[in-house]
Design a protein around this motif. Structure first.
Motif, mmCIF file in Angstrom:
data_model
loop_
_atom_site.group_PDB
_atom_site.id
_atom_site.type_symbol
_atom_site.label_atom_id
_atom_site.label_comp_id
_atom_site.label_asym_id
_atom_site.label_seq_id
_atom_site.Cartn_x
_atom_site.Cartn_y
_atom_site.Cartn_z
ATOM 1 N N GLY A 132 38.591 20.380 25.391
ATOM 2 C CA GLY A 132 39.075 19.567 24.271
ATOM 3 C C GLY A 132 38.046 19.220 23.223
ATOM 4 N N GLU A 133 37.292 20.203 22.744
ATOM 5 C CA GLU A 133 36.311 19.920 21.697
ATOM 6 C C GLU A 133 37.009 19.442 20.435
ATOM 7 O OE1 GLU A 133 32.617 22.141 19.341
ATOM 8 O OE2 GLU A 133 33.461 23.016 21.165
ATOM 9 N N HIS A 134 36.464 18.401 19.787
ATOM 10 C CA HIS A 134 37.060 17.838 18.574
ATOM 11 C C HIS A 134 35.988 17.065 17.819
ATOM 12 C CE1 HIS A 134 37.069 14.488 21.398
ATOM 13 N NE2 HIS A 134 37.219 13.666 20.382
ATOM 14 N N PRO A 135 36.195 16.773 16.523
ATOM 15 C CA PRO A 135 35.216 15.997 15.777
ATOM 16 C C PRO A 135 35.080 14.593 16.370
ATOM 17 C CG PRO A 135 36.719 17.119 14.284
ATOM 18 C CD PRO A 135 37.308 17.254 15.658
ATOM 19 N N CYS A 136 33.855 14.121 16.488
ATOM 20 C CA CYS A 136 33.640 12.775 17.015
ATOM 21 C C CYS A 136 34.270 11.742 16.073
ATOM 22 C CB CYS A 136 32.150 12.489 17.149
ATOM 23 S SG CYS A 136 31.293 13.568 18.332
ATOM 24 N N PRO A 137 34.933 10.727 16.605
ATOM 25 C CA PRO A 137 35.631 9.746 15.758
ATOM 26 C C PRO A 137 34.716 8.985 14.814
ATOM 27 C CG PRO A 137 35.539 9.010 18.042
ATOM 28 C CD PRO A 137 35.115 10.444 18.035
ATOM 29 N N LYS A 251 45.651 13.653 25.119
ATOM 30 C CA LYS A 251 45.138 15.016 25.053
ATOM 31 C C LYS A 251 43.968 15.243 26.014
ATOM 32 C CE LYS A 251 46.460 15.612 20.186
ATOM 33 N NZ LYS A 251 45.966 15.898 18.811
ATOM 34 N N ALA A 252 43.550 14.214 26.686
ATOM 35 C CA ALA A 252 42.407 14.315 27.598
ATOM 36 C C ALA A 252 42.883 14.586 29.024
ATOM 37 C CB ALA A 252 41.600 13.017 27.562
ATOM 38 N N PRO A 253 42.023 15.146 29.864
ATOM 39 C CA PRO A 253 42.397 15.357 31.269
ATOM 40 C C PRO A 253 42.623 14.015 31.950
ATOM 41 C CG PRO A 253 40.056 15.768 30.953
ATOM 42 C CD PRO A 253 40.646 15.621 29.590
ATOM 43 N N LYS A 254 43.518 14.002 32.930
ATOM 44 C CA LYS A 254 43.815 12.777 33.656
ATOM 45 C C LYS A 254 42.713 12.476 34.663
ATOM 46 C CE LYS A 254 47.504 12.582 31.257
ATOM 47 N NZ LYS A 254 47.456 11.718 30.043
ATOM 48 N N LEU A 255 42.615 11.220 35.037
ATOM 49 C CA LEU A 255 41.541 10.782 35.917
ATOM 50 C C LEU A 255 41.480 11.533 37.250
ATOM 51 C CD1 LEU A 255 39.185 8.888 35.924
ATOM 52 C CD2 LEU A 255 40.669 7.060 36.772
ATOM 53 N N PRO A 256 42.613 11.898 37.875
ATOM 54 C CA PRO A 256 42.518 12.648 39.140
ATOM 55 C C PRO A 256 41.739 13.963 39.026
ATOM 56 C CG PRO A 256 44.719 11.746 38.908
ATOM 57 C CD PRO A 256 44.019 11.509 37.588
#
Length: 280
Positions: A132-137, A251-256
């Motif tokens: 999930g590469e993306h521009p830093c906020p 859009k991020a992976p879940k904690l598990p």
């Protein structure tokens, strides 16, 4: 995400880690690790002496090496397997043994699983996986990732603790700040400890600490610092730090997934320990 071996970390997880990796830093750390291993071969395996060897380690490894959120591999920009750049004499660097579905940290003697849809980078010192590469906020000119995990010898982070628990506890704050603090995500305003427990990784008894952090800009995140002894032959007293960082975002992976990656870390093929290539 934290800045270790990169874009695929550390570093170890989170977000605003710069996408630049200093090749010289990796060379220095490799030299330090090599010195550590020589100490073991000379018969001096005391953790006390080992912790005093890294006097030449980078002062701020988190800034000089890509963390879980970086996009450059530990071996340099042109080294998809961590082998680019060449040695001091201009010759090729040592080839990094790789396994399908894993990123290998040669110095630490471990391989990190690469989940489906993630990128992985192997290296002579450090390895990392990210997605999930993306521009830093807080700074769109830098790249962050939604999820990242990276490994590095504890001596490269100047962690002097000699037990896995003490090392994990010593690293978690630094991990959080380097992953989610600074201009990329703003200052961390608060944190909550979610886990602090003993674990077994790659056949070794380790310890992990996990925080949930609240940031000033963009998403909040989960950060984890995991420490355990290296399974590599002759390096039983060398601690490894594996940093993880996941955004709290749809859009991020879940904690598990963090637990799955942690549980899937294994001894690198040919690396000895609990059996090369064997999951533990």
């Amino acid at each position: 995400m934290p800045p270790y071996p990169a874009a695929p970390p550390p570093g170890a997880g989170g977000r605003g880690r710069r996408i630049a990796l200093a090749v010289t830093a990796a060379v220095v750390v490799l030299a330090v690790v090599g010195g550590f291993l020589l100490l073991q071969e000379d018969g001096d395996s005391s953790a006390e002496r080992a912790s005093s060897t890294p006097s030449t380690a980078p002062g701020k490894p988190g800034q000089e090496r890509p963390a879980p959120g970086q996009s450059q591999p530990p071996g340099g920009p042109d080294a998809p397997d961590g082998g680019g750049g060449g040695g001091e004499d201009g010759g090729p660097q040592q080839e990094i043994p790789t396994e399908d579905g894993f990123a290998t940290d040669l110095a630490s003697g471990i391989s990190i699983p690469v989940p489906d849809g993630w990128s992985g980078q192997s290296g002579p010192v450090g390895a990392g996986v990210s997605t999930g590469e993306h521009p830093c906020p807080g700074n769109p000119d830098e790249s962050c990732v939604r999820g990242g995990v990276n490994s590095v010898p504890a001596i490269a982070l100047e962690i002097k603790a000699t037990t896995a628990k003490a090392a994990a506890e010593a690293d978690i704050k630094k991990n959080a700040e380097e992953s989610y603090g600074g201009e990329s995500y703003g200052e961390i305003s608060s944190h909550e400890e979610l886990k602090s427990e003993a674990v077994t990784v790659a056949g070794k008894k380790g310890y992990l600490v996990r925080w949930k952090v609240v940031t000033g800009k963009g998403d909040d995140g989960y950060v984890q610092s995991l420490a355990f002894p290296s399974p590599a032959p002759g390096a039983q007293n060398m601690l490894i730090i594996v940093r993880s960082g996941f955004d709290i975002n749809d859009k991020a992976p879940k904690l598990p997934v963090m637990d799955e990656i942690t549980g899937g870390i294994k001894v690198a093929a040919g690396g000895g320990g609990a059996g090369a290539g064997e999951k533990v």
